[in-house]
Design an enzyme around this catalytic site. Structure first.
Site, PDB file in Angstrom:
ATOM      1  N   PHE A  98       0.946  -1.385  -0.205  1.00  0.00           N
ATOM      2  CA  PHE A  98      -0.021   0.131  -0.059  1.00  0.00           C
ATOM      3  C   PHE A  98       0.770   1.155   0.077  1.00  0.00           C
ATOM      4  CE2 PHE A  98      -3.090   3.207   1.430  1.00  0.00           C
ATOM      5  CZ  PHE A  98      -4.483   2.223   1.390  1.00  0.00           C
ATOM      6  N   ALA A 118      -0.102  -1.723   5.448  1.00  0.00           N
ATOM      7  CA  ALA A 118       0.895  -2.043   7.224  1.00  0.00           C
ATOM      8  C   ALA A 118       0.518  -3.199   8.192  1.00  0.00           C
ATOM      9  CB  ALA A 118       1.040  -0.383   7.136  1.00  0.00           C
ATOM     10  N   GLU A 164      -0.138  -5.721   8.229  1.00  0.00           N
ATOM     11  CA  GLU A 164       0.024  -7.195   7.829  1.00  0.00           C
ATOM     12  C   GLU A 164       1.016  -7.133   8.586  1.00  0.00           C
ATOM     13  OE1 GLU A 164      -3.581  -6.675   6.264  1.00  0.00           O
ATOM     14  OE2 GLU A 164      -1.373  -5.685   5.597  1.00  0.00           O
ATOM     15  N   VAL A 198       2.574   4.988   5.943  1.00  0.00           N
ATOM     16  CA  VAL A 198       0.852   5.217   6.036  1.00  0.00           C
ATOM     17  C   VAL A 198       0.232   6.954   5.700  1.00  0.00           C
ATOM     18  CG1 VAL A 198      -1.088   5.477   7.799  1.00  0.00           C
ATOM     19  CG2 VAL A 198       0.790   3.530   7.712  1.00  0.00           C
ATOM     20  N   ILE A 199      -0.882   7.658   4.912  1.00  0.00           N
ATOM     21  CA  ILE A 199      -0.675   8.291   5.336  1.00  0.00           C
ATOM     22  C   ILE A 199      -2.367   8.930   5.149  1.00  0.00           C
ATOM     23  CG2 ILE A 199      -1.041  10.801   3.433  1.00  0.00           C
ATOM     24  CD1 ILE A 199       0.903   9.224   1.738  1.00  0.00           C
ATOM     25  N   HIS A 252      -8.996   6.288  10.033  1.00  0.00           N
ATOM     26  CA  HIS A 252      -8.141   5.492  10.653  1.00  0.00           C
ATOM     27  C   HIS A 252      -6.524   5.590  10.334  1.00  0.00           C
ATOM     28  CE1 HIS A 252      -7.927   1.429   8.101  1.00  0.00           C
ATOM     29  NE2 HIS A 252      -7.191   1.803   7.431  1.00  0.00           N
ATOM     30  N   ARG A 304      10.294  12.254   2.982  1.00  0.00           N
ATOM     31  CA  ARG A 304      10.738  11.106   3.758  1.00  0.00           C
ATOM     32  C   ARG A 304      11.283   9.879   3.020  1.00  0.00           C
ATOM     33  NH1 ARG A 304       7.660  14.964   6.150  1.00  0.00           N
ATOM     34  NH2 ARG A 304       8.170  15.533   8.411  1.00  0.00           N
TER      35      ARG A 304
END
Length: 161
Positions: A23, A57, A59, A82-83, A89, A128
């Site tokens: 993802f 993420a 998993e 993760v955004i 969520h 990043r």
């Protein structure tokens, strides 16, 4: 007089297992490429850097746990992104993944470096993962190697006492 022990950053002879979230793959690939480049530059052998892709993420922790239980690796690397979206969520995913990674590290006794970017925007994530803020994949690999070295010293001393 104080006795200090510091880690030495080298990938020579080290076996690293990497779990990468698919993802937000655009970011994850950049993190992985940078970590792999650092590993090779620091003397690591290509065959000692194994990568396992997972859907997202959430998993990552269970995959790290499975790798840790193999007792095949000197350390593990968690990579992903993760955004933040329009719902809460983001908070749940980021918090649970972080807790899961720490739990695996402590319960299995293997160093795991956290190279999961959490960002408010795609632009922040890009910064990043190879932008002006560096690359968290590279940084995580460096931290992992140093931690492996420190733990080797600690474990070596405890066996000799």
């Amino acid at each position: 007089m104080m006795i200090e022990h510091k880690g030495f950053i080298s990938a020579k002879g080290k076996r690293i297992g990497v779990v990468v979230s698919r993802f937000n793959e655009r970011i994850s690939k950049r993190l992985l490429e940078s970590a792999y480049e650092a590993f090779l530059r620091l003397g690591g052998a290509k065959e000692n850097f194994e990568v396992f892709w997972v859907p997202g993420a959430m998993e990552i922790p269970i995959s790290l746990q499975a790798l840790a239980r193999h007792k095949k690796y000197d350390g593990l690397l968690a990579l992903g992104c993760v955004i933040r979206g329009e719902t809460p969520h983001f908070e749940y995913v980021a918090a649970e993944v972080s807790k899961g990674v720490v739990h695996v590290q402590l319960s299995e006794g293997i160093p795991i470096a956290y190279g999961i970017v959490t960002a408010d925007t795609l632009d922040q994530a890009l910064e990043r993962s190879g932008g002006k803020l560096g690359n968290r994949g590279w940084d995580a690999l460096m931290s992992l190697l140093e931690t492996i070295s420190v733990l080797e010293k600690i474990r070596g001393e405890s066996r000799n006492t």
